[in-house]
Enzyme design. Structure first.
Site, mmCIF file in Angstrom:
data_model
loop_
_atom_site.group_PDB
_atom_site.id
_atom_site.type_symbol
_atom_site.label_atom_id
_atom_site.label_comp_id
_atom_site.label_asym_id
_atom_site.label_seq_id
_atom_site.Cartn_x
_atom_site.Cartn_y
_atom_site.Cartn_z
ATOM 1 N N GLU A 312 0.817 -1.216 0.000
ATOM 2 C CA GLU A 312 0.000 0.000 0.000
ATOM 3 C C GLU A 312 0.851 1.267 0.000
ATOM 4 O O GLU A 312 0.618 2.200 0.760
ATOM 5 C CB GLU A 312 -0.972 -0.023 1.184
ATOM 6 N N ASP A 386 -8.309 -9.142 3.937
ATOM 7 C CA ASP A 386 -8.066 -7.951 4.754
ATOM 8 C C ASP A 386 -9.165 -7.763 5.802
ATOM 9 O O ASP A 386 -9.979 -6.849 5.670
ATOM 10 C CB ASP A 386 -7.994 -6.717 3.832
ATOM 11 N N GLU A 414 -12.932 -2.167 11.519
ATOM 12 C CA GLU A 414 -12.882 -1.455 10.239
ATOM 13 C C GLU A 414 -13.980 -1.884 9.267
ATOM 14 O O GLU A 414 -14.660 -1.058 8.679
ATOM 15 C CB GLU A 414 -11.509 -1.686 9.594
#
Ligand code: GCV
Length: 710
Positions: A312, A386, A414
């Site tokens: 990332e 993820d 998240e």
């Protein structure tokens, strides 16, 4: 002694977490505790023993309704004695050395026993930290109103390193944080020490967490400058008595001159004086060695470095044509003389490695097995994508027998409703830990990989991405505290059940009323499945809104194929789901037999993972007898209905919950109910364009249809 006060009348804002030492409500238990715990003796004056003494003093004063006499040398009458054979001659005289030794460096014994002819409770450990852990355990027994008669407990953690990873930035923001700003006040440190730091340490130690990474894996290199190391050292001083070591996230490009840092942190620059961060460059190696020496001058017991590299946008060894091995080993050599470790993250998904994103980490890391320095962990997320609401376990578990793998769970929610949704995560973590990798035949669970027993790892670890912030109640949602608690408890002992942990937490945090405990426990136990059904049932994944990751979206174009929801759900006229079978991307091959065969075959693939591994026709007949389309609608409807029931249950609990927490949770649940209903609308609405089938009657997930879907 104070009299009993109705629990509901006590103001509670959540700050105390599960360390809320309220007066024991059962009169019978209270009497027994008061009779036995007349005085406390914790001999010794080290900071850790002082912390144990202070906690016992505070805890017993609250639980028993008044101060208890405390001694720093010996137990004189009937009471509690805590120490090691070295700190307490009375414990040494018990002759328990062998059993104490068997509990290892952090374990302890708690026994009802006679000391000098008088009834006592004894906490005996081989280390001062064991004494502290035992003290928290005893307080938990009282908080949950357990009998002390005949007590004979032996505890030791199953995993050595139990860390919280904070994704906190130096400007006070928290990546994926839903509880306010960071608790670390870098501007004030090292001079001003927020009292929260100590309360954080108490909470962590109470569940056995023994390490903290205070800064984000998307690391600002500035954390490694002298100015910041001084601040980190001040934090380390506060956490140390509680057995918590500090680790730091390091930016691989740190050695570069300020203007040369590539990628994501170019604006901030490196902190060194070099033109390269190539791990093969001797100046770079020297830079890290000197940096390690400097870190240990500030923090002599520093734990080590956590690194997100070539992921990332973060810099890494690939920027210089090197590998993960080269990068990790270079850092490991710099830290080894000081006893530090490297936690090298396997969260990488370079598109050149494989078209299927979930296959990439395995393909990059398995060939490196056995080649890392002895002080390197590879840190692996629980699933290969993820932190989705549900993923099959990461196939790296079991596939790297010669490299210690550190589990990474995400405590912050998240993708699971963030600060709004009530989702108790222990059942999800248990599903992962209990999953059988079959790496060495049946029974080779993920837990056995993580605790080192399967491959005889020389070091073991488990990390959780923290959900802590500066909100008064720490976690934003009162029930999110349960996830912090459960993470610590499972990291200590992965054999505990999710139910047991929930029950402990409820009793310590809310009430010991058995009926209320059972109601809240059931609500919590169903909450993860409700979340999965609400958002991404049957193995759907990565269909959330871009950027903030809250709420559904099935069609945005993120510019990169492997971020696009359509890349993951692959809905078309024929069906839905990502074909990862042998005739598809063949990610099933990354699992050991018989799992690879089980996942490969549509008939045997667990329905929970169906659309993760298969592209399934809309009219495929599911085990329920429904078509896939109807089943999808049914699952969505069940999820929304379950959220509605949680709300109803909470309303019914009003008389049993203190008003502030009741109102705050009510508000969250009300928002959750509205937001949950958006998922079936958006998802089924979108999929319907391809399925061209009506949404079955009664399954749209609206409140009035809840009962039919039970
Ligand atoms: C810290 C996901 C999150 C990122 C996070 C990343 C990681 O992609 O959305 O915020 O970055 O995981 O684990 O490194």
């Amino acid at each position: 002694m104070r009299g009993a006060t109705s629990l509901v009348e006590l103001p509670r804002d959540g700050y105390e977490l599960w360390l809320d030492y309220r007066l024991v409500q059962s009169a019978e238990r209270l009497e027994a505790y008061r009779a036995l715990l007349q005085e406390i003796a914790v001999p010794g004056d080290s900071p850790t023993l002082a912390a144990a003494r202070a906690e016992l003093q505070r805890g017993l004063a609250g639980l028993l309704g008044g101060p208890v006499e405390i001694s720093q040398d010996r137990l004189r009458g009937t009471g509690l004695l805590a120490g090691t054979p070295q700190t307490s001659p009375q414990i040494a005289a018990l002759g328990w050395d062998e059993q104490i030794e068997a509990q290892g460096p952090e374990g302890y014994l708690i026994r009802s026993f006679e000391v000098d002819g008088k009834p006592a409770v004894v906490i005996a450990a081989g280390s001062e930290l064991g004494v502290l852990y035992g003290s928290f355990h005893l307080l938990r027994l009282l908080q949950t109103q357990q009998p002390l008669a005949g007590l004979d407990t032996a505890e030791r953690p199953k995993v050595q390193l139990r860390l919280l990873d904070h994704w906190d930035n130096l400007d006070g923001s928290v990546e994926r944080g839903y509880a306010g700003k960071s608790i670390w006040k870098w501007d004030e440190l090292p001079r001003t020490l927020d009292p929260r730091y100590q309360d954080y340490a108490r909470a962590c130690a109470s569940v056995g967490i023994n390490g903290a990474v205070p800064n984000n894996v998307n690391a600002n290199p500035v954390i490694l400058t002298g100015d910041y190391l001084e601040k980190v050292a001040a934090l380390a001083d506060i956490l140390r008595p509680y057995g918590i070591k500090v680790y730091l996230s390091a930016n691989f490009a740190s050695p570069l001159k300020p203007s040369d840092t590539p990628g994501r942190f170019r604006r901030r620059g490196g902190i060194g004086n070099l033109d390269t961060a190539d791990p093969f460059d001797t100046d770079v190696q020297r830079w890290w060695k000197e940096k390690a020496d400097e870190i240990y001058r500030y923090i002599p017991d520093f734990g080590g470095l956590l690194v997100k590299a070539n992921s990332e946008g973060m810099s890494g060894p690939f920027d210089y044509g090197r590998t993960h091995l080269d990068g990790a080993n270079m850092l490991a050599r710099a830290l080894a003389p000081h006893g530090g470790i490297v936690m090298w993250r396997a969260f990488v998904y370079d598109p050149h490695v494989d078209p299927d994103r979930v296959k990439r980490a395995y393909k990059e890391f398995v060939p490196l097995d056995g080649k890392f320095e002895a002080n390197v962990f590879v840190q692996v997320k629980n699933g290969p994508l993820d932190f989705q609401p549900r993923e099959p376990f990461h196939p790296l578990f079991g596939a790297m027998p010669k490299t210690p793998l550190m589990m990474e769970f995400q405590v912050t929610q998240e993708y699971l409703g963030q600060g709004i949704h009530l989702v108790y995560l222990a059942p999800m973590w248990k599903e992962v830990l209990d999953a059988d990798t079959f790496a060495q035949g049946e029974g080779s669970t993920v837990a056995k990989v993580v605790d080192g027993s399967l491959h005889d790892y020389s070091m073991t670890g488990i990390a959780g991405v923290a959900n802590v912030g500066s909100d008064r109640n720490w976690c934003g949602h009162h029930f999110a505290q349960a996830n912090w608690y459960a993470f610590g408890r499972l990291a200590w002992d992965h054999t505990l059940s999710a139910e047991q942990i929930a029950e402990e937490w409820i009793r310590a945090t809310f009430t010991n009323d058995d009926g209320v405990v059972a109601t809240i426990r059931d609500m919590m136990m169903g909450s993860w499945e409700a979340c999965v059904n609400t958002m991404m049932p049957l193995g759907l994944h990565h269909i959330m809104r871009e950027g903030h990751h809250y709420g559904p979206d099935l069609e945005y174009d993120a510019g990169r194929e492997d971020w696009n929801p359509q890349y993951f759900h692959r809905a078309d006229d024929a069906g839905v789901g990502y074909d990862r079978s042998r005739s598809g991307s063949n990610s099933v091959a990354q699992y050991f037999p018989p799992l690879c065969d089980e996942f490969d075959d549509l008939m045997t693939c667990p329905e929970e993972y169906l659309l993760w591994f298969h592209h399934v026709p809309w009219d495929y007949e599911m085990r329920s007898g429904r078509t896939l389309w109807d089943e999808l609608a049914w699952r969505y409807s069940r999820g929304v209905a379950a959220v509605g029931r949680m709300l109803e249950t909470w309303v019914e609990l009003k008389p049993s919950i203190d008003s502030q927490r009741y109102e705050e949770v009510l508000e969250k649940l009300s928002t959750q109910a509205v937001d949950a209903a958006e998922w079936p609308q958006v998802c089924l609405g979108y999929f319907q364009k391809f399925s061209r089938r009506p949404i079955p009657e009664g399954l749209s997930g609206s409140a009035k249809q809840r009962d039919e879907s039970r």
